[in-house]
Design a protein around this motif. Structure first.
Motif, PDB file in Angstrom:
ATOM      1  N   LEU A  34      -6.845  57.286  53.757  1.00  0.00           N
ATOM      2  CA  LEU A  34      -6.613  57.149  55.191  1.00  0.00           C
ATOM      3  C   LEU A  34      -7.811  56.488  55.848  1.00  0.00           C
ATOM      4  N   PRO A  35      -7.648  55.300  56.411  1.00  0.00           N
ATOM      5  CA  PRO A  35      -8.757  54.655  57.114  1.00  0.00           C
ATOM      6  C   PRO A  35      -9.230  55.510  58.282  1.00  0.00           C
ATOM      7  N   GLY A  36     -10.532  55.683  58.374  1.00  0.00           N
ATOM      8  CA  GLY A  36     -11.091  56.471  59.462  1.00  0.00           C
ATOM      9  C   GLY A  36     -11.634  57.816  59.014  1.00  0.00           C
ATOM     10  N   LEU A  37     -11.178  58.298  57.864  1.00  0.00           N
ATOM     11  CA  LEU A  37     -11.692  59.551  57.327  1.00  0.00           C
ATOM     12  C   LEU A  37     -12.488  59.255  56.065  1.00  0.00           C
ATOM     13  N   ASN A  81      -6.661  45.887  53.349  1.00  0.00           N
ATOM     14  CA  ASN A  81      -7.970  45.362  53.740  1.00  0.00           C
ATOM     15  C   ASN A  81      -8.625  46.235  54.808  1.00  0.00           C
ATOM     16  N   ALA A  82      -8.462  47.553  54.673  1.00  0.00           N
ATOM     17  CA  ALA A  82      -9.022  48.499  55.641  1.00  0.00           C
ATOM     18  C   ALA A  82      -9.940  49.482  54.933  1.00  0.00           C
ATOM     19  N   PHE A 213     -12.499  43.648  59.362  1.00  0.00           N
ATOM     20  CA  PHE A 213     -11.622  43.527  58.194  1.00  0.00           C
ATOM     21  C   PHE A 213     -10.164  43.798  58.563  1.00  0.00           C
ATOM     22  N   ALA A 214      -9.832  45.061  58.870  1.00  0.00           N
ATOM     23  CA  ALA A 214      -8.431  45.422  59.083  1.00  0.00           C
ATOM     24  C   ALA A 214      -7.870  44.828  60.363  1.00  0.00           C
ATOM     25  N   ILE A 398      -1.200  48.831  60.491  1.00  0.00           N
ATOM     26  CA  ILE A 398      -2.626  48.537  60.347  1.00  0.00           C
ATOM     27  C   ILE A 398      -3.336  48.697  61.688  1.00  0.00           C
ATOM     28  N   LEU A 399      -2.715  48.161  62.740  1.00  0.00           N
ATOM     29  CA  LEU A 399      -3.297  48.299  64.076  1.00  0.00           C
ATOM     30  C   LEU A 399      -3.390  49.773  64.484  1.00  0.00           C
ATOM     31  N   PHE A 400      -2.343  50.530  64.169  1.00  0.00           N
ATOM     32  CA  PHE A 400      -2.311  51.946  64.539  1.00  0.00           C
ATOM     33  C   PHE A 400      -3.424  52.720  63.822  1.00  0.00           C
ATOM     34  N   PHE A 401      -3.493  52.586  62.501  1.00  0.00           N
ATOM     35  CA  PHE A 401      -4.495  53.338  61.744  1.00  0.00           C
ATOM     36  C   PHE A 401      -5.914  52.894  62.102  1.00  0.00           C
TER      37      PHE A 401
END
Length: 508
Positions: A34-37, A81-82, A213-214, A398-401
């Motif tokens: 999970l991107p962000g964690l 790519n995140a 990147f993302a 991708i935008l949401f995450f």
């Protein structure tokens, strides 16, 4: 030592040990995807859970979460790519191009094999050489760390195409400049905040990484007028198997990157991020001809090197934690607090006073790497289905995450505006053929570079002579200079070569 190993093995292979290893690996892998964690968040959440269980099993659980998160962090880097985890930024350089070519299955499988190999080999090194390597890590002074950071920054040569070295240097300097935003850690003065209280804490890595990147990748897909020139990622998973030639190609890379990653990991404060960048830079500089041109375009070597190194560094970071009581990374700093909460004293006496905890963590790493391999390989076909989603839906996800991941860290809408600004700037720089990897490298190393430089200058009474006063510092500095001279040598050799007739006629 043998008795301690048997004690640790009995704990790691007990049903409770295997259960906690599997639980840690599963939670870590999921959070890493999970991107962000990242592993720090995951381990912080696990600490209250481990209070009621035996310290050996509690440390086994947190260790599984740690290398599981790094292991799983490659998934979002390869597929969308995140890179939400700093240690997997370098994975996206060649992992994402492979996914765009319809080889997502092979990329994910290679990441799993490389991670398993790096973690397992590093566990062997940790078991055999932990006490000795602890003494080696203590021999590093601030001057040596500064020289090591400079050597890491010289890896910009590996992230620039022919004729783009100057652009890569400029992007590195931009990354270092961004790292100085906020409050000066020494004097407490505000730097480059422009009177905004939102910038007092500086700019987070997650914000920069997700922006360039993302988010920029998603925005470029929306704004690009000609889709034929830049096709969307292929929805095909591709074959998971590696050919014999590909195996022969990546096996030496895995061996070299395991050693490099482990050695970088034992240095307090270095960690998986620096190890992955240095491993990628090393392999690109060692490559020749067509193999070198493939880097950044979907090279298997370029994917195997950082994935091996970051997992080896995770294992190596336990050396200073368990033997010296010094955290080797931000994640092991949280684990240090967990050890103290258990009433244990990390340091040289831990191996003698609590051999059950010391050896249980080490021996569980073998079990954990096997669990990670068998956990992730069957999931690859289902994970790769992400690419089969319609492109508009994938772009929205991708935008949401990206936005939610950054917002959940700070709960500050200013970060969202700043993130969009960085994404737009990244789009402009990409159109001008500026590489993005040196920017993130400079940003990551900028803070450590500054703090170690300050300490080294204070110890040397303001003299720059600290760069050559100690043999270790001098050796690292000379290696950095040699790495900087490589692009210059290539440029001079290019000038001596006669220009092809086709190029001459074009110029005329």
């Amino acid at each position: 030592m043998i008795e301690g190993m048997l004690t640790g093995l009995s704990a790691a292979l007990s049903w409770q040990g295997i259960l906690y290893v599997m639980m840690g690996c599963l939670v870590g892998t999921f959070i890493g995807m999970l991107p962000g964690l990242g592993p720090i968040t995951a381990i912080a959440l696990m600490i209250p859970v481990t209070y009621s269980i035996d310290p050996s099993y509690g440390m086994i659980l947190m260790a599984g979460v740690y290398y599981g998160a790094i292991f799983g962090g490659s998934t979002s880097s390869i597929l969308i790519n995140a890179p939400g985890v700093a240690g997997t930024v370098a994975t996206s350089f060649d992992g994402y191009p492979l996914a765009r070519k319809g080889q997502a299955g092979k990329a994910l499988a290679l990441a799993a094999y490389a991670s398993f190999s790096g973690g397992t080999l590093a566990a062997v090194f940790l078991m055999v050489a932990a006490p000795l390597l602890a003494k080696v890590s203590l021999s590093f002074w601030s001057a040596d760390y500064f020289a090591l950071m400079v050597m890491g920054l010289t890896a910009i040569a590996a992230f620039s195409n022919r004729g783009q070295f100057l652009k890569a240097v400029m992007m590195t300097l931009l990354g270092i400049m961004l790292a100085t935003v906020g409050i000066d850690p020494s004097s407490g003065a505000e730097r480059f905040t422009f009177g905004s209280s939102d910038l007092l804490d500086g700019i987070s890595f997650l914000l920069v990484a997700m922006s360039i990147f993302a988010l920029s990748e998603a925005l470029s897909g929306v704004l690009r007028p000609d889709h034929k020139k830049a096709p969307a990622p292929s929805s095909k998973m591709g074959d998971l198997r590696l050919s014999k030639e590909e195996i022969k190609d990546v096996v030496p890379v895995i061996g070299r990157s395991s050693i490099l990653g482990f050695l970088i990991g034992i240095l307090p404060g270095a960690g998986a991020t620096i190890a992955s960048f240095l491993a990628y830079a090393t392999e690109r500089n060692l490559a020749r001809g067509e193999k070198k041109k493939q880097f950044g375009q979907g090279s298997l070597r370029g994917l195997a090197a950082p994935e091996t190194a970051n997992n080896a560094a995770c294992t190596g970071s336990f050396v200073p934690l368990l033997t010296l009581g010094i955290p080797g990374s931000g994640t092991t700093a949280v684990m240090l607090g967990a050890l103290i909460a258990y009433g244990l004293q990390p340091g040289p006496l831990l191996m003698h006073d609590n051999p059950d905890v010391f050896w249980a963590v080490i021996m569980s790493m073998y079990v954990g790497n096997v669990v990670l391999l068998f956990l992730n390989l069957p999931m690859i076909p289902y994970i790769a289905k992400t690419l089969a989603l319609p492109k508009p839906l994938l772009t929205v996800l991708i935008l949401f995450f990206s936005l939610i991941g950054v917002y959940l860290v700070s709960f500050n809408t200013f970060d969202l505006y700043l993130m969009v600004g960085f994404a737009v700037l990244s789009l402009i720089l990409r159109q001008l053929n500026f590489p993005m990897a040196p920017l993130i490298l400079g940003f990551i190393l900028g803070g450590m570079l500054e703090s170690n430089f300050r300490r080294a200058m204070m110890i040397a009474d303001g003299s720059i002579a600290f760069l050559w006063e100690r043999p270790l510092t001098l050796c690292i500095t000379l290696v950095s200079l040699a790495l900087l001279l490589v692009p210059l040598m290539d440029f001079l050799r290019g000038l001596k070569r006669p220009a092809p007739e086709a190029e001459l006629s074009d110029n005329l």
